[in-house]
Enzyme design. Structure first.
Site, mmCIF file in Angstrom:
data_model
loop_
_atom_site.group_PDB
_atom_site.id
_atom_site.type_symbol
_atom_site.label_atom_id
_atom_site.label_comp_id
_atom_site.label_asym_id
_atom_site.label_seq_id
_atom_site.Cartn_x
_atom_site.Cartn_y
_atom_site.Cartn_z
ATOM 1 N N ASN A 133 -8.839 -76.925 67.141
ATOM 2 C CA ASN A 133 -7.446 -76.903 67.602
ATOM 3 C C ASN A 133 -7.194 -77.748 68.850
ATOM 4 O O ASN A 133 -6.073 -78.229 69.059
ATOM 5 C CB ASN A 133 -6.954 -75.460 67.808
ATOM 6 C CG ASN A 133 -7.778 -74.683 68.794
ATOM 7 O OD1 ASN A 133 -8.958 -74.938 68.992
ATOM 8 N ND2 ASN A 133 -7.161 -73.698 69.418
ATOM 9 N N ALA A 158 -16.008 -78.599 64.919
ATOM 10 C CA ALA A 158 -15.445 -78.315 63.599
ATOM 11 C C ALA A 158 -15.462 -79.594 62.778
ATOM 12 O O ALA A 158 -15.180 -80.681 63.292
ATOM 13 C CB ALA A 158 -14.020 -77.794 63.751
ATOM 14 N N GLU A 230 -15.757 -67.339 73.597
ATOM 15 C CA GLU A 230 -14.305 -67.307 73.796
ATOM 16 C C GLU A 230 -13.700 -67.226 72.411
ATOM 17 O O GLU A 230 -13.714 -68.207 71.667
ATOM 18 C CB GLU A 230 -13.843 -68.552 74.563
ATOM 19 C CG GLU A 230 -12.422 -68.450 75.087
ATOM 20 C CD GLU A 230 -11.393 -68.879 74.058
ATOM 21 O OE1 GLU A 230 -10.758 -67.982 73.461
ATOM 22 O OE2 GLU A 230 -11.225 -70.080 73.854
ATOM 23 N N CYS A 264 -5.596 -70.037 70.876
ATOM 24 C CA CYS A 264 -6.057 -68.651 71.055
ATOM 25 C C CYS A 264 -5.142 -67.897 72.009
ATOM 26 O O CYS A 264 -4.974 -66.674 71.867
ATOM 27 C CB CYS A 264 -7.498 -68.626 71.536
ATOM 28 S SG CYS A 264 -7.827 -69.679 72.967
ATOM 29 N N GLU A 361 -5.003 -61.921 64.214
ATOM 30 C CA GLU A 361 -4.496 -63.157 64.807
ATOM 31 C C GLU A 361 -3.931 -64.034 63.704
ATOM 32 O O GLU A 361 -4.642 -64.382 62.759
ATOM 33 C CB GLU A 361 -5.612 -63.904 65.535
ATOM 34 C CG GLU A 361 -5.153 -65.232 66.127
ATOM 35 C CD GLU A 361 -6.239 -65.923 66.918
ATOM 36 O OE1 GLU A 361 -5.923 -66.461 67.993
ATOM 37 O OE2 GLU A 361 -7.399 -65.935 66.468
#
Length: 457
Positions: A133, A158, A230, A264, A361
């Site tokens: 992200n 990723a 995290e 997040c 989420e």
């Protein structure tokens, strides 16, 4: 040998493909990083700092190019890509400027004529597992702290951000960083598990979902490796009974749609006191309806695509499941009939426990509105979550909001009458299923060092 393929989520255009590394190739890069670390650790903090300053300048020099790359790989708004690169440069500058003092030796008077010295020494190769992200910021917030502390770093990014990972390494080398000190591993999950247990990997840090964090944390714990995790969150933003509605709406929209809703610390659950519910919700819905969704390369676009069709479909499924269990769609909520991984700005009301919109989420532009009886009930609902990363409070009584944030909000970070993602000089991290450990603010520099005690007569 398997391959990694990357696609533009706005157009479905194939960008490029990469060969994944074998276990032996990955291990060779770890060994090379360790060898570079053995030289790097000999430098003082003051000697390391100029390397970080040079990387910061290179990032600024290539800002437009890197912003374009992020937009192509994961759909980030081109207009905000430059901000991400600016933050990365600021993190390198902060580590270079503050690292020498924050990591300096400490003298202690132990009494009876004894003296103590505390020295913060690097430990070796840090394995960094990062999500898509924020393709540059996520790796950089680990790398900058690792380098100033004297460690080496290997990155598994990723797969959809493989191009960004490789370009970041090139930037570092162009800036003069020793070539093997920062490595990029293009590997699958099975090989990643083996990297965690590699004897030259001394610490593991990961950003991602709580499920992935539990897996990596378990593997690292079994190998007695320290971790910083995290993880995700469904951050609550409280609209208290005395909130200024205009301010609350402005930052609620910004907070929910920042980075196309894929952060997040996005504002995700909006817990609204009964007293202002009928004022806030219609205004919020109207603002979300008016969001311009479209080509992320255009400056006028306010909402781009999600990172992939898979991510878009996951968000759509979570909305459908919530509606099936009683949630009401106030706007959005339907996959548009267009090319690309787009999902509209969406507001759900009547959100209750047992729904994905309440419990989980949703990593996309979906806001969950929850009615609270009063301010006390709003705080209760906010803390009724397995997560605890960030959150916010809207109130005209700023001092009271600060007290609520300090004493009652069970989360790692709280915004008062505002929204933002990160700042180099403030700790970043959470509690509960949102993980543990801290980055930024000097805290990240101390996560992977040996606080060594030396006793002197």
């Amino acid at each position: 040998m398997s391959r990694i393929e990357t696609f533009n989520p706005a157009t479905a255009e194939k960008l490029t493909s990469y060969d994944t590394m074998s276990e032996s190739e990955a291990f060779a890069k770890i060994d090379a990083c360790h060898a570079a670390f053995l030289d790097w650790r000999k430098k003082t903090h003051e000697e390391r700092a100029p390397y970080l300053k040079a990387i910061a300048e290179k990032l600024r020099e290539h800002q437009d190019e890197l912003a374009d790359l992020m937009t192509r790989e994961m759909g980030k708004l081109r207009s905000s890509g430059g901000d991400e690169i600016a933050l990365c440069a600021a993190l390198f500058d902060y580590s270079a400027d503050q690292g020498p003092s924050k990591l300096a030796d400490e003298q202690r008077d132990l009494g009876n004529g004894q003296k103590g010295l505390i020295t913060y020494q690097p430990i070796g190769v840090i394995y960094s597992v990062q999500p898509w992200n924020f393709p540059f910021y996520q790796p950089v917030r680990v790398l900058a702290a690792a380098l100033i502390a004297g460690n080496g770093c290997v990155l598994k990014h990723a797969s959809i951000s493989s191009g960004s990972a490789l370009r970041l390494r090139e930037i570092c080398i162009e800036a003069g960083l020793p070539e093997d000190l920062f490595q990029v591993l293009l590997i699958d999950h099975d090989t990643s598990d083996k990297v965690i247990t590699h004897d030259k990997v001394r610490g593991v840090t990961m950003t991602g979902s709580d499920k992935a964090g539990a897996h990596i944390g378990t593997k690292a714990a079994a190998a007695l490796k320290k971790t910083v995790l995290e993880l995700g969150s469904n951050d609550a933003y409280l609209v208290l009974g005395d909130a200024d509605i205009e301010t609350a709406v402005k930052f609620s929209v910004q907070g929910r749609l920042y980075n196309n809703g894929q952060t997040c610390v996005n504002a995700k659950r909006f817990i609204v006191a009964e007293k202002v519910y009928d004022a806030f919700v219609p205004a919020f819905v109207e603002a979300m309806k008016n969001i311009d969704m479209g080509d992320p390369m255009k400056d006028s676009t306010q909402l781009g695509p999600l990172s992939s069709l898979e991510q878009r479909d996951k968000v759509a499924d979570q909305v459908r499941e919530s509606v099936k269990n009683g949630a009401e769609i106030l706007c959005g909520g339907e996959v548009p009939d267009r090319e690309g991984a787009y999902y509209p700005a969406t507001v759900l009301a009547n959100v209750t426990p047992g729904m994905p919109a309440y419990d989980d989420e949703i990593f996309g532009p979906v806001a969950s509105v929850i009615r609270a009886k009063d301010d006390e009930d709003a705080m209760r609902i906010a803390n009724d979550s397995r997560y605890g990363l960030g959150g916010g409070i809207f109130s005209q009584d700023e001092e009271r909001a600060v007290e609520l944030a300090k004493k009652y909000f069970d989360t790692g970070m709280v915004r008062i009458n505002s929204f933002g993602a990160a700042h180099p000089d403030m700790p970043f991290g959470g509690v509960k299923n949102s993980g543990y450990g801290r980055e930024h603010g000097g805290f990240g520099m101390h996560e992977f060092v040996n606080a060594k005690a030396i006793f002197r007569p």
